[in-house]
Enzyme design. Structure first.
Site, mmCIF file in Angstrom:
data_model
loop_
_atom_site.group_PDB
_atom_site.id
_atom_site.type_symbol
_atom_site.label_atom_id
_atom_site.label_comp_id
_atom_site.label_asym_id
_atom_site.label_seq_id
_atom_site.Cartn_x
_atom_site.Cartn_y
_atom_site.Cartn_z
ATOM 1 N N ARG A 121 -25.166 -18.577 -30.032
ATOM 2 C CA ARG A 121 -25.844 -18.327 -31.312
ATOM 3 C C ARG A 121 -27.175 -17.606 -31.177
ATOM 4 O O ARG A 121 -27.666 -17.039 -32.148
ATOM 5 C CB ARG A 121 -26.053 -19.658 -32.054
ATOM 6 C CG ARG A 121 -24.742 -20.311 -32.381
ATOM 7 C CD ARG A 121 -24.963 -21.662 -33.007
ATOM 8 N NE ARG A 121 -25.397 -21.574 -34.394
ATOM 9 C CZ ARG A 121 -25.849 -22.614 -35.064
ATOM 10 N NH1 ARG A 121 -25.932 -23.786 -34.484
ATOM 11 N NH2 ARG A 121 -26.229 -22.479 -36.309
ATOM 12 N N GLN A 127 -24.975 -12.666 -34.270
ATOM 13 C CA GLN A 127 -25.425 -13.215 -35.569
ATOM 14 C C GLN A 127 -24.349 -13.084 -36.645
ATOM 15 O O GLN A 127 -24.126 -14.010 -37.420
ATOM 16 C CB GLN A 127 -26.673 -12.476 -36.075
ATOM 17 C CG GLN A 127 -27.837 -12.470 -35.122
ATOM 18 C CD GLN A 127 -28.480 -13.818 -34.973
ATOM 19 O OE1 GLN A 127 -29.046 -14.334 -35.907
ATOM 20 N NE2 GLN A 127 -28.363 -14.403 -33.807
ATOM 21 N N ASP A 130 -21.691 -15.778 -36.508
ATOM 22 C CA ASP A 130 -22.138 -17.164 -36.449
ATOM 23 C C ASP A 130 -21.660 -17.964 -37.667
ATOM 24 O O ASP A 130 -22.391 -18.152 -38.648
ATOM 25 C CB ASP A 130 -23.666 -17.204 -36.325
ATOM 26 C CG ASP A 130 -24.171 -18.611 -36.040
ATOM 27 O OD1 ASP A 130 -23.357 -19.556 -36.094
ATOM 28 O OD2 ASP A 130 -25.370 -18.760 -35.770
ATOM 29 N N SER A 133 -23.603 -21.154 -38.653
ATOM 30 C CA SER A 133 -24.747 -20.938 -39.546
ATOM 31 C C SER A 133 -24.284 -20.660 -40.973
ATOM 32 O O SER A 133 -24.834 -21.223 -41.922
ATOM 33 C CB SER A 133 -25.603 -19.756 -39.058
ATOM 34 O OG SER A 133 -26.365 -20.140 -37.945
ATOM 35 N N TYR A 228 -32.122 -25.702 -30.312
ATOM 36 C CA TYR A 228 -31.716 -27.013 -30.822
ATOM 37 C C TYR A 228 -32.747 -28.063 -30.437
ATOM 38 O O TYR A 228 -33.653 -27.819 -29.646
ATOM 39 C CB TYR A 228 -30.367 -27.418 -30.222
ATOM 40 C CG TYR A 228 -29.218 -26.584 -30.698
ATOM 41 C CD1 TYR A 228 -28.760 -26.698 -32.005
ATOM 42 C CD2 TYR A 228 -28.587 -25.696 -29.845
ATOM 43 C CE1 TYR A 228 -27.694 -25.935 -32.448
ATOM 44 C CE2 TYR A 228 -27.512 -24.925 -30.281
ATOM 45 C CZ TYR A 228 -27.076 -25.060 -31.583
ATOM 46 O OH TYR A 228 -26.021 -24.314 -32.019
HETATM 47 P P1 NAD Z 1 -28.501 -28.623 -35.892
HETATM 48 O O1 NAD Z 1 -27.445 -28.667 -36.944
HETATM 49 O O2 NAD Z 1 -28.141 -28.907 -34.477
HETATM 50 O O3 NAD Z 1 -29.687 -29.612 -36.302
HETATM 51 C C1 NAD Z 1 -30.352 -29.526 -37.565
HETATM 52 C C2 NAD Z 1 -31.827 -29.818 -37.388
HETATM 53 O O4 NAD Z 1 -32.021 -31.192 -37.076
HETATM 54 C C3 NAD Z 1 -32.503 -29.037 -36.254
HETATM 55 O O5 NAD Z 1 -33.526 -28.243 -36.799
HETATM 56 C C4 NAD Z 1 -33.018 -30.122 -35.320
HETATM 57 O O6 NAD Z 1 -34.264 -29.769 -34.718
HETATM 58 C C5 NAD Z 1 -33.180 -31.298 -36.265
HETATM 59 N N1 NAD Z 1 -33.273 -32.613 -35.616
HETATM 60 C C6 NAD Z 1 -32.566 -33.090 -34.549
HETATM 61 N N2 NAD Z 1 -32.968 -34.345 -34.232
HETATM 62 C C7 NAD Z 1 -33.941 -34.684 -35.124
HETATM 63 C C8 NAD Z 1 -34.731 -35.858 -35.325
HETATM 64 N N3 NAD Z 1 -34.636 -36.924 -34.537
HETATM 65 N N4 NAD Z 1 -35.621 -35.839 -36.337
HETATM 66 C C9 NAD Z 1 -35.749 -34.771 -37.140
HETATM 67 N N5 NAD Z 1 -35.035 -33.630 -37.019
HETATM 68 C C10 NAD Z 1 -34.133 -33.582 -36.013
HETATM 69 O O7 NAD Z 1 -29.230 -27.251 -35.906
HETATM 70 P P2 NAD Z 1 -28.774 -25.841 -36.488
HETATM 71 O O8 NAD Z 1 -29.135 -25.756 -37.917
HETATM 72 O O9 NAD Z 1 -27.369 -25.572 -36.106
HETATM 73 O O10 NAD Z 1 -29.712 -24.893 -35.662
HETATM 74 C C11 NAD Z 1 -30.945 -25.341 -35.187
HETATM 75 C C12 NAD Z 1 -31.734 -24.167 -34.744
HETATM 76 O O11 NAD Z 1 -30.983 -23.393 -33.804
HETATM 77 C C13 NAD Z 1 -32.069 -23.179 -35.833
HETATM 78 O O12 NAD Z 1 -33.013 -23.574 -36.713
HETATM 79 C C14 NAD Z 1 -32.466 -22.023 -34.973
HETATM 80 O O13 NAD Z 1 -33.759 -22.137 -34.487
HETATM 81 C C15 NAD Z 1 -31.472 -22.108 -33.850
HETATM 82 N N6 NAD Z 1 -30.463 -21.122 -34.149
HETATM 83 C C16 NAD Z 1 -30.725 -19.921 -33.653
HETATM 84 C C17 NAD Z 1 -29.881 -18.911 -33.942
HETATM 85 C C18 NAD Z 1 -30.199 -17.584 -33.427
HETATM 86 O O14 NAD Z 1 -31.075 -17.427 -32.607
HETATM 87 N N7 NAD Z 1 -29.505 -16.605 -33.859
HETATM 88 C C19 NAD Z 1 -28.759 -19.108 -34.721
HETATM 89 C C20 NAD Z 1 -28.517 -20.367 -35.219
HETATM 90 C C21 NAD Z 1 -29.386 -21.376 -34.924
#
Ligand code: NAD
Length: 384
Positions: A121, A127, A130, A133, A228
């Site tokens: 990701r 992107q 994905d 997302s 993550y």
């Molecule tokens: P996810 O579904 O794994 O988790 C959702 C959110 O829960 C995350 O922001 C995580 O930090 C938070 N979380 C986990 N444990 C927690 C706790 N104990 N208390 C509070 N919050 C907690 O995450 P996601 O939405 O699939 O993606 C997370 C991050 O991955 C994105 O925000 C981004 O930074 C990154 N991402 C990057 C790309 C990219 O670079 N293209 C693409 C997708 C996601």
């Protein structure tokens, strides 16, 4: 190459892997599209719309017999897997890290299994592929609408001749893709939004969408690999919980989205915290699954009302509740992945390519994904 679009058979699944608008690009790449009859029905896309866009609508038997590659949303059922033959390929959310046995069944049949949820990701080229997302985005939006629907008051501040309604106080726990969309949606509905995450960089993202970031006195930075979060230590969890409970008590709506890849979701809303909430408050737990959820009292797929009047909703497949919108995004994601693997109208797997290497789980009769092989070895006690 003949590319088939399967009708989803998993309970409650209404999405479809391709929509008619996506067919043009695939046809231009030399692909012939077959659509299983009724594949789009759950998303209000009639067979005729696929036919008009150039697809051939076929029976279930013909789909599995004729297709070189099958596109789908959910992993194939045992029956669907048994319909597939050696040399065929399948692309979908195969979730091999959650269910390595189904991936192994595909490998054993000689099927090439390509999993959309294994996309790297952070790779900018990936992107557009994905789907995690795009579907999380749909989920975050829908979670807010469900909360607003279950809430017995207004979200916005409303001044009328009959009096003034106070805006709802909404807390979003977990500011990833779903959480950010939830913040935006709740703000557009006029709520006062607060948000919290254990990755400090999310503060700016939340604030840019108009949410106040909940900063706990106990500073936790749980930034993990790949953007993550990592799992918190027991001490961090205890410190976080005590402070979060206070914040949760003042909220009308709590939407939780927090996940840690490959682990049980962290409990962020304890039974005690729910007890301290006002009657009429609503919790939507987006992280709920058979493994548990972010709210200790969530029961996946169910809506419960506690004795103190708090409604806890734990939907198990939010994107499927907005099937046409979710399918349109999914179709773009799966098309982008597929087109990256097609050369001269045929599937061409280059294992030096990062996306191919990560997403091809089974090929040539074997599991070719290292993490999945490891899981299978562990589950067979190291004898696999
Ligand atoms: P996810 O579904 O794994 O988790 C959702 C959110 O829960 C995350 O922001 C995580 O930090 C938070 N979380 C986990 N444990 C927690 C706790 N104990 N208390 C509070 N919050 C907690 O995450 P996601 O939405 O699939 O993606 C997370 C991050 O991955 C994105 O925000 C981004 O930074 C990154 N991402 C990057 C790309 C990219 O670079 N293209 C693409 C997708 C996601």
């Amino acid at each position: 190459m003949k590319v088939g679009v399967a009708r989803e058979t998993a309970a409650g699944e209404r999405r479809v892997a391709l929509v008619p608008e996506a067919l043009g690009k695939l046809a231009a790449a030399g692909l012939e599209i077959l659509v299983e009859t009724g594949a789009g029905a759950g998303s209000a896309i009639p067979d005729a719309a696929f036919a008009e866009a150039g697809a051939r609508v076929v029976s279930t038997d013909a789909l599995y017999a004729e297709s070189d590659l099958i596109l789908r949303v959910q992993k194939p059922s045992a029956d669907e897997t048994s319909r597939m033959r050696s040399g065929q390929a399948v692309i979908g959310f195969l979730q091999p890290l959650i269910d390595p046995t189904s991936a192994k069944a595909l490998a054993d049949r000689g099927v090439t299994a390509i999993s959309l949820d294994a996309i790297p990701r952070t790779l900018s080229r990936a992107q557009t592929m994905d789907a995690l997302s795009s579907q999380a985005n749909v989920g975050g939006y829908k979670a807010v609408l469900i909360a607003a629907n279950a809430y017995g008051r207004y979200f916005p501040l409303l001044t009328t001749a009959a009096g003034t309604a106070k805006p709802a106080n909404v807390l979003i726990l977990g500011i990833g893709v779903a959480g950010l969309q939830a913040i935006g949606t709740a703000r557009r509905l006029g709520a006062v939004v607060k948000a919290y995450d254990v990755r400090p960089e999310t503060r700016e993202q939340a604030e840019s969408l108009g949410a106040g970031f909940v900063k706990l006195k106990t500073a936790i930075d749980a930034t993990g690999a790949g953007g993550y979060a990592r799992e918190l230590t027991a001490e961090e969890r205890a410190a976080q919980q005590a402070e979060l409970n206070e914040v949760i008590g003042g909220m009308d709506i709590v939407i939780t989205t927090a996940q840690v890849p490959g682990r049980k979701p962290p409990v962020l809303v304890t039974a005690d915290a729910v007890l301290a909430m006002k009657s009429g408050s609503v919790i939507v737990d987006m992280a709920a699954s058979a493994l548990g959820g972010n709210c200790e009292l969530s029961r996946v797929g169910e809506t419960i009302e506690t004795d103190n009047g708090v409604t806890i909703i734990a939907p198990d497949n939010l994107p499927a509740t907005m099937p046409a919108g979710a399918s349109a995004f999914y179709a773009r994601n799966i098309s982008a992945l597929l087109l990256g693997m097609v050369k001269d109208g045929a599937l061409h797997l280059d294992f030096d390519d990062e996306v191919t290497k990560a997403t091809v789980i089974a090929h040539g009769g074997a599991i070719v994904s290292e993490p999945v092989n490891k899981l299978l070895e562990q589950s067979s006690g190291g004898n696999a």
